[in-house]
Design a protein around this motif. Structure first.
Motif, short mmCIF file in Angstrom:
data_model
loop_
_atom_site.label_atom_id
_atom_site.label_comp_id
_atom_site.label_asym_id
_atom_site.label_seq_id
_atom_site.Cartn_x
_atom_site.Cartn_y
_atom_site.Cartn_z
N GLU A 198 23.82 52.96 50.04
CA GLU A 198 24.80 52.70 51.11
C GLU A 198 24.17 51.84 52.19
O GLU A 198 23.07 52.14 52.68
N ASN B 254 30.36 50.48 54.37
CA ASN B 254 31.32 51.09 55.29
C ASN B 254 32.28 50.04 55.81
O ASN B 254 31.86 48.94 56.20
N GLU C 231 33.51 52.36 51.71
CA GLU C 231 33.68 53.67 52.36
C GLU C 231 34.60 53.49 53.56
O GLU C 231 34.25 52.80 54.53
N ASP D 250 35.23 58.57 53.69
CA ASP D 250 33.97 58.95 54.35
C ASP D 250 34.19 60.15 55.28
O ASP D 250 35.30 60.38 55.75
N LYS E 82 33.44 61.81 50.29
CA LYS E 82 32.11 62.11 50.85
C LYS E 82 32.24 63.26 51.84
O LYS E 82 32.91 63.13 52.87
MG MG Z 1 29.48 55.89 55.02
#
Ligand code: MG
Ligand code: C2E
Ligand code: MG
Ligand code: MG
Length: 290
Positions: free
Chosen positions: A59, A117, A150, A180, A201
């Motif tokens: 990530e 993200n 995400e 997320d 997540k």
């Molecule tokens: Mg994240």
């Protein structure tokens, strides 16, 4: 008297408000500049399949190398820009640079996914998914399948339906999505229900105390059950120790991310880290027993 008092109050507060507005404006300007002048940096944190011991993804996590204040974490500057246009610039910068960094690992022949993200606000801008698809295609060797976006959300969304259709669009192009920070803020059951993201997540705030707090453990177990019932993959954030991993495996969650595996690292460190890393035997042995 009241009038006079009111006027005094006005005179007292107006400059103060101006000052705040100016300070705010300057902060935003300097973030805008940071994006343009490459003061931003990306770190990468691995996502591990604890059962097989295989690292499945990294990530990308943004940092700001501030000329005066040093290396800043997102908490120090994201809240300022999440509700305005600058977030689009940041998301775009991160996408471009993360895809570029990824090239390096891709050539090493490892089938790694790349998590990025992206704010729901950015996803809602017209043509966003086409732009992302174009960017992915322009990177030699990168397939949409390697990309996981995400979705982060810090405010209630008016356009939840719209984000949902962007997710479907993306999935058609081969890009997948993760919800997320599940369980906190606006990452709620409604979002889970409405956003057909393939991955969930679990927020690290639940994982952190799951060994000592029965209620947190119940929430983690519930989230894993929910993900399973809907055929979604589940990743636990904030796995700080071996015991966390063992418990998560017991609960049926194989994918984990956290300081117990590795802290976020610079792109240049990824290859050497992958070569050296061995997952804790407790995890992989547990996998054999299952
Ligand atoms: Mg994240
Ligand atoms: P997130 O996406 O949930 O990222 C995970 C955060 O948890 C990261 O914080 C990571 O450093 C931290 N973390 C990972 N493992 C552990 C652990 O074991 N214990 C603890 N206590 N923390 C752990 P970071 O890098 O400060 O990022 C914070 C948030 O900022 C991210 O949360 C994400 O929402 C946002 N963010 C980060 N990078 C980007 C970006 O490139 N674009 C956008 N739009 N948002 C970003
Ligand atoms: Mg998260
Ligand atoms: Mg989180």
């Amino acid at each position: 008297l009241a009038k006079q008092h009111g006027r005094n109050t006005y005179e007292f507060f107006a400059p103060e408000e101006d000052r705040l507005a100016v300070a705010n404006g300057e902060r935003l300007l300097s973030i805008g500049r940071a994006i343009e002048t490459d003061e931003l940096r990306l770190l990468y944190q691995p996502i591990l399949n604890m059962r097989s011991g295989v690292v499945q993804a990294f990530e990308a996590l943004v940092r700001w190398r501030h000329p005066e204040r040093g290396l800043l974490e997102p908490a120090a500057f994201l809240p300022d820009i999440e509700s305005n246009e600058l977030i689009h610039g940041l998301d775009q910068w991160v996408l471009e640079h993360a895809l570029r960094d990824y090239r390096r690992w891709d050539s090493s022949g490892r089938p790694l996914k790349l998590h990025i993200n992206i704010s729901a606000r950015t996803l809602m801008t017209p043509g966003c998914m086409q732009d992302i698809a174009r960017l992915v295609r322009s990177e030699p060797g990168l397939r949409p399948k390697t990309l996981v976006l995400e979705i982060i959300e810090s405010a209630a969304l008016d356009g939840l339906e719209q984000v949902g259709s962007v997710v479907l669009q993306g999935e058609l192009l081969g890009v997948s999505f993760a919800l997320d920070d599940f369980g906190t803020g606006y990452s709620s059951l409604t979002y889970f229900r409405r956003l057909p993201a393939r991955v969930l997540k679990i927020d690290r705030s639940f994982v952190r105390d799951m060994l000592i707090d029965q209620e947190d453990r119940d929430i983690v177990e519930g989230a894993i059950g929910l993900a399973r019932a809907f055929g979604r993959e589940v990743i636990a954030e904030g796995v700080e120790g071996v015991d966390h991993g063992v418990r998560l495996l017991h609960l049926g969650c194989e994918l984990a991310q956290g300081f117990g595996i590795a802290a976020p690292m610079p792109a240049e460190a990824v290859d050497a880290w992958l070569d050296a890393y061995r997952a804790p035997a407790d995890w992989t042995q547990f996998g054999c027993l299952m």
